[in-house]
Design an enzyme around this catalytic site. Structure first.
Site, PDB file in Angstrom:
ATOM      1  N   HIS A 231     -46.923 -56.452 -36.006  1.00 14.90           N
ATOM      2  CA  HIS A 231     -45.644 -57.162 -36.134  1.00 14.90           C
ATOM      3  C   HIS A 231     -45.864 -58.571 -36.688  1.00 14.90           C
ATOM      4  O   HIS A 231     -46.988 -59.074 -36.738  1.00 14.90           O
ATOM      5  CB  HIS A 231     -44.930 -57.238 -34.780  1.00 14.90           C
ATOM      6  CG  HIS A 231     -45.674 -58.017 -33.739  1.00 14.90           C
ATOM      7  ND1 HIS A 231     -46.707 -57.476 -32.996  1.00 14.90           N
ATOM      8  CD2 HIS A 231     -45.549 -59.300 -33.321  1.00 14.90           C
ATOM      9  CE1 HIS A 231     -47.173 -58.379 -32.160  1.00 14.90           C
ATOM     10  NE2 HIS A 231     -46.497 -59.513 -32.343  1.00 14.90           N
ATOM     11  N   ASP A 233     -44.295 -62.404 -36.101  1.00 11.42           N
ATOM     12  CA  ASP A 233     -43.503 -63.141 -35.121  1.00 11.42           C
ATOM     13  C   ASP A 233     -42.229 -63.732 -35.716  1.00 11.42           C
ATOM     14  O   ASP A 233     -41.174 -63.732 -35.076  1.00 11.42           O
ATOM     15  CB  ASP A 233     -44.351 -64.259 -34.503  1.00 11.42           C
ATOM     16  CG  ASP A 233     -45.433 -63.715 -33.582  1.00 11.42           C
ATOM     17  OD1 ASP A 233     -45.354 -62.526 -33.215  1.00 11.42           O
ATOM     18  OD2 ASP A 233     -46.362 -64.468 -33.243  1.00 11.42           O
ATOM     19  N   HIS A 289     -50.099 -59.138 -37.394  1.00 14.05           N
ATOM     20  CA  HIS A 289     -51.131 -58.946 -36.381  1.00 14.05           C
ATOM     21  C   HIS A 289     -50.743 -57.867 -35.383  1.00 14.05           C
ATOM     22  O   HIS A 289     -49.604 -57.395 -35.350  1.00 14.05           O
ATOM     23  CB  HIS A 289     -51.416 -60.264 -35.647  1.00 14.05           C
ATOM     24  CG  HIS A 289     -50.216 -60.815 -34.924  1.00 14.05           C
ATOM     25  ND1 HIS A 289     -49.282 -61.623 -35.552  1.00 14.05           N
ATOM     26  CD2 HIS A 289     -49.783 -60.678 -33.646  1.00 14.05           C
ATOM     27  CE1 HIS A 289     -48.330 -61.954 -34.695  1.00 14.05           C
ATOM     28  NE2 HIS A 289     -48.617 -61.394 -33.517  1.00 14.05           N
ATOM     29  N   ARG A 299     -56.139 -57.480 -18.853  1.00 14.16           N
ATOM     30  CA  ARG A 299     -56.161 -58.604 -19.800  1.00 14.16           C
ATOM     31  C   ARG A 299     -55.001 -59.540 -19.484  1.00 14.16           C
ATOM     32  O   ARG A 299     -53.842 -59.119 -19.482  1.00 14.16           O
ATOM     33  CB  ARG A 299     -56.037 -58.060 -21.224  1.00 14.16           C
ATOM     34  CG  ARG A 299     -55.951 -59.094 -22.353  1.00 14.16           C
ATOM     35  CD  ARG A 299     -55.565 -58.338 -23.623  1.00 14.16           C
ATOM     36  NE  ARG A 299     -55.664 -59.102 -24.852  1.00 14.16           N
ATOM     37  CZ  ARG A 299     -54.677 -59.834 -25.371  1.00 14.16           C
ATOM     38  NH1 ARG A 299     -53.513 -59.933 -24.732  1.00 14.16           N
ATOM     39  NH2 ARG A 299     -54.842 -60.457 -26.531  1.00 14.16           N
TER      40      ARG A 299
END
Length: 320
Positions: A231, A233, A289, A299
């Protein structure tokens, strides 16, 4: 391979059936054998060459696909402590479709990473804030978020406002010191971004969504759990001009997978998370990214986003 099977038996069959009991028969069979053997070997050689070519071609195709889909360059290894690393890339046209703010809207685009802004001890303290908040809820799938600004908290397959949902209990979860650290970390990251792109930090405004994320390998239950899709941003959130991530856990120690990947034309470039590491980049299509799926462990990170448009700015969270 079919040609190889037919060619290989031809020599023995020809010699055996043609040979008679007499001497002449043996000479005749020998003559046919001497004539047929080179032909047989030639056909075998051609088949072998074709098979080898196919194998090499398949290997090259596999290597190409692996290169296209995998990581070809690591920008920041988790073992390394980086003072500062910055790579400039050409700006996309995404910013042209939005109002420009002189001295802030990106004219210099790129991506950076540093381990010199936030200490590992500070990252651990920030992580404990995330752990306490996310312990109040959590997604049924593998990705949970906590937004201290809006109060959004993953709960099952939905979101709740933790300030309204838990009320005064929030005072027992978070402290003023937690929120003061949060603000201080945000300010230092903002200043580092401004320095890297040659703009004034005063021209940048915190924007939404800015949130903690906790990702594990639990199967996705809703689209909100599917964090791994590529995607942009600026396309997803029009207000974004600069995006940053503060990692709160260590790649290969706390989790496997989950690397951050810039998807450049013809290659991918990755950042391996490390507690206290800050990665940042301009939010347009120049920085398409994704995040790899987490294979094991958990994470933690926090996404901190900035806009140049004061109308889209938000304040720091306040414990009331």
């Amino acid at each position: 391979m079919a040609a190889q099977r037919r060619a290989a038996p031809r020599g023995p069959e020809g010699g055996g059936t043609a040979a008679g009991p007499g001497r002449g028969g043996r000479r005749h069979g020998s003559a046919k054998k001497s004539k047929g053997q080179p032909e047989s070997w030639w056909r075998w050689l051609k088949a072998a060459l074709l098979l080898s070519s196919a194998a090499v071609g398949g290997l090259l195709s596999w290597s190409y696909l692996s290169t296209e889909d995998g990581v070809t360059e690591v920008l920041a290894h988790h073992r390394d402590s980086l003072q500062d690393k910055f790579i400039e890339v050409p700006c996309s046209e995404d910013y042209d479709s939005h109002k420009r703010f002189e001295g802030c809207t990106p004219r210099k685009c790129g991506r950076g990473v540093t381990d010199a802004v936030i200490t590992r001890e500070e990252a651990e303290r920030i992580r404990r804030i995330a752990e306490r908040g996310l312990a109040l809820g959590g997604s049924d799938g593998g990705a949970s978020i906590l937004d201290l600004h809006s109060g959004a908290l993953s709960l099952g397959k939905h979101f709740v406002n933790l300030y309204r949902y838990f009320g005064d209990k929030i005072q027992d979860i978070f402290t003023e010191e937690d929120f003061a650290l949060y603000r201080d970390v945000r300010q230092r990251i903002q200043q580092r971004i401004a320095q890297a792109f040659g703009i004034s930090s005063a021209s940048m405004y915190l924007t939404k969504p800015t949130f903690f994320s906790r990702i594990n390998n639990t199967e996705a239950k809703t689209t909100h759990d599917e964090y791994w899709h590529p995607h942009v941003d600026k396309v997803t959130y029009g207000s974004f001009d600069y995006t940053s991530l503060l990692y709160l856990s260590d790649y290969t120690e706390d989790f496997g997978g989950g690397r951050f990947v810039f998807m450049d034309t013809g290659s991918n470039k990755t950042i391996e998370p490390r507690a206290g590491r800050v990665s940042f980049f301009t939010s347009g299509s120049e920085n398409l990214h994704r995040v790899e799926k987490v294979h094991w462990g958990t994470r933690y990170a926090i996404t901190i986003s900035f806009t140049c448009n004061p109308d889209h700015g938000i304040g720091d969270p306040v414990l009331t």
